[in-house]
Design a protein around this motif. Sequence first.
Motif, short mmCIF file in Angstrom:
data_model
loop_
_atom_site.label_atom_id
_atom_site.label_comp_id
_atom_site.label_asym_id
_atom_site.label_seq_id
_atom_site.Cartn_x
_atom_site.Cartn_y
_atom_site.Cartn_z
N THR A 161 -12.37 -7.33 3.34
CA THR A 161 -10.93 -7.40 3.53
C THR A 161 -10.53 -6.43 4.65
N THR A 162 -9.36 -6.65 5.19
CA THR A 162 -8.83 -5.79 6.25
C THR A 162 -7.41 -5.40 5.91
N TYR A 163 -7.11 -4.12 6.03
CA TYR A 163 -5.76 -3.61 5.87
C TYR A 163 -5.28 -3.12 7.23
N GLU A 164 -4.06 -3.46 7.59
CA GLU A 164 -3.55 -3.02 8.89
C GLU A 164 -2.04 -2.84 8.82
N GLN B 239 6.20 1.13 -1.53
CA GLN B 239 5.90 -0.17 -2.09
C GLN B 239 4.40 -0.28 -2.36
N ASP B 240 4.05 -0.94 -3.46
CA ASP B 240 2.65 -1.14 -3.86
C ASP B 240 1.90 0.19 -3.96
N ASP B 241 2.55 1.18 -4.51
CA ASP B 241 1.89 2.48 -4.69
C ASP B 241 0.63 2.29 -5.53
N ILE B 242 -0.45 2.97 -5.13
CA ILE B 242 -1.70 2.91 -5.88
C ILE B 242 -1.64 3.93 -7.01
N VAL B 243 -1.70 3.45 -8.24
CA VAL B 243 -1.56 4.33 -9.40
C VAL B 243 -2.74 4.12 -10.33
N ALA B 244 -3.02 5.12 -11.15
CA ALA B 244 -4.11 5.03 -12.12
C ALA B 244 -3.78 3.99 -13.18
N ALA B 245 -4.79 3.20 -13.56
CA ALA B 245 -4.62 2.24 -14.65
C ALA B 245 -5.14 2.83 -15.96
N GLU B 246 -6.42 3.18 -15.99
CA GLU B 246 -6.99 3.84 -17.17
C GLU B 246 -8.22 4.62 -16.74
N ASP C 98 -9.04 -6.44 -4.68
CA ASP C 98 -7.71 -6.94 -4.98
C ASP C 98 -6.61 -5.91 -4.77
N LEU C 99 -6.93 -4.63 -4.78
CA LEU C 99 -5.91 -3.61 -4.61
C LEU C 99 -5.25 -3.73 -3.23
N LYS C 100 -3.94 -3.59 -3.21
CA LYS C 100 -3.19 -3.62 -1.96
C LYS C 100 -3.01 -2.19 -1.44
N PRO C 101 -2.81 -2.04 -0.14
CA PRO C 101 -2.47 -0.71 0.38
C PRO C 101 -1.02 -0.38 0.05
N SER C 102 -0.73 0.88 -0.13
CA SER C 102 0.66 1.29 -0.35
C SER C 102 1.31 1.57 1.00
N LYS C 103 2.61 1.29 1.08
CA LYS C 103 3.37 1.50 2.30
C LYS C 103 4.65 2.24 1.94
#
Length: 712
Positions: free
Chosen positions: A451-454, A533-540, A501-506
């Motif tokens: 995948t590529t994030y930009e 938006q789409d903040d990466i947070v801990a799940a478990e 599947d994780l998105k980058p946060s902006k």
Amino acid sequence: MPLIKLNFLYGCVAVSMGLNSSLVWAAKVDIETQPIQQLIPIKVEATRTNTTYMETPASIFRIESPKADQFAQVNLTELVKGIPSVQLRNRENYAQDLQLSMRGFGARSTFGVRGIRLYTDGIPATMPDGQGQTSNIDLSSLDHLEILTGPFSSLYGNSSGGAILATTKEGQGKDSIEMSYAGGSHHKNRAGLILQGGTDKQNEPSYIISSSYFDTDGFRDHSGANKTLNNAKLTWNLDDGSKINWVTNYVNIDAADPGGLTRAEWENNPKQVAKNVMDYNARKKIDQTQTGVTWSKPINDQNELYAMAYVGQRQVIQYQSIPDMVQKNPNTPYQAGGVIDFKRDYYGTDFRWTGKDLLPKTQFTAGVSIDAMNEDRQGFQNFNDQGDKGIVGALRRDERNTLWNVDPYLQASWSFLPKMRLDTGVRYSNVHYKSKDRYIVGLNGDNSGKTTYEEILPSVALSWQIVPLTLVYASYTKGFETPTFTEMAYPAQGGGASTLDLKPSKSDNYEVGLKSSNRCGDFNLATFYIDTQDDIVAAENMGGRATYRNANKTLRKGAELSWNKKLWKDLSINTSYAYLDAKFDTKVPKLGNVAEIPANNLIPGIAKNQAFIGVTWQPELGFYAGVDTHYMDKVYVNDINSDSAASYTIASVYTGYVRKYVDWSVNGFVRIDNLFDKNYIGSVIVNEGNSRFFEPADGRNLSVGMRVSKQF
């Protein structure tokens, strides 16, 4: 805050803003005749704009390495104190590094540093995917730190919710040798050796070589560790104005991992560890070598070139406390085992040009940053068929991960009026991930992917120097943070051995600030508003293994205040306060076994209020002493805010003596931390699945040390 103190601060701000010309003139005269009242004007490196602290439109702090010993030089927490919105926590766990967050960025990390950029002598200590560590920063040869508490992503790209730039000393003067030793509670021992010297010959470098060894039994059971750290720096200052730094760093850590405790376990005995941690002998071994070169050259009065290149290798083997029954469960054929073993090669370069006055009163910087890393990651069971635990068992994971980025960037600074300046920048940040699965067995299918994030990251700041000693500014930056390979390694609700599947946060970051330096001291005030938006947070988090997901929208807002001043002769004071309201701005739906997060819940791992006050008596020679007090608000341990670590206030005190005689120098110190033996939680493991959220802090503890140096 007492009324007298408030009135004093208001008076200082009034002076700094120049309510009338006589006050401004008086302040200027006072500073010129008493320079001790003001910091020497120094240029800051963190914003790459070649400006002084007072001209920099950002919340930035500089920490000088103390000339006299005040601590054992083991952890960055000993030095980084009183920086508002910087929450740096000592886990008392050398297997997991320190827990660092700035304005809430990085608070989710269960080990190492995420979301914040780290550099040493211009060389990244953060991987291209945003994972970093503080363990390779050599405090014994450190010259100073610069801490940029707000995002300035046009400068640093991915995962730059803040930045710490460490600069080590350069060899100066005569050749010298320095030997040091520090010891303390829990059988802490640190021995260090430094060789250094300057040169006045163009073909010979100045040099500084530092080596140290540290070991401890640990505050808690099963928390012993040892660490070897070597750092070398060669510096050439050439006739044509060029400057070359060659830096090599090596760190080796072997540490037991005590893990977290439940509330009941902590209240019963904060030194204990969970039974499964002992059963599987949870631990980690790290071996890292890195080398890099920086080069700068002025072409003429208007143009300058800069280049940096680095290469490194990091090897880690970690034994987790995941029960064997979980790994044997036939319903989880994708379970990657309880032992992580990876080898990572990384490298990169940065080229940039700076041009001054190509247009009237302007400065331009253009460059490109290239980084890459290759990783062979394997997973094994932490048991065998004979019932032995805490060993390398059968293979359960085997993959090849690669990552690279090529980020062009441009900065411009325009002084369009004598006292006003516009700073702008833009960076195209792109991160390319690829994972090749080499363990395809039975129901464990092929989980290869890429995948590529930009993102295009603009920034703009407008500043106005109201009087020579006071600056006000307003800024906007676009932030961008990709998940790390570690965060993509395990899906939040089962699935394959890896997930993309994780998105980058902006984020959109707004800041308004005021800074002043006058006869009332040095004063810094900043307010900020961060919409993510789409903040990466801990799940478990189960048995040392963490999973992550995206939160639709989070919000951080707050204020930072700091003030320091020379009170009288060698007596100085340093104070700070920070307010940080970090919350989930919308509901986050339930995901598999991971609970729903209600809107307006506070983001765990972040204290809403923190304060610091330190007083120091620091003459050049003779006795010195200091005391500091630190307050930290309560911290929620999970997304549903069902439990928290209580607020605490702790104090430290130290004293020492410096003596110099001809070419000899002797420095000895004694320090007591947690002076009143407060029983509190030092850090938390966010969303720990067994409710073992709490990592207890040390009680009252003592350290003593001595440093002897000789010039030749």
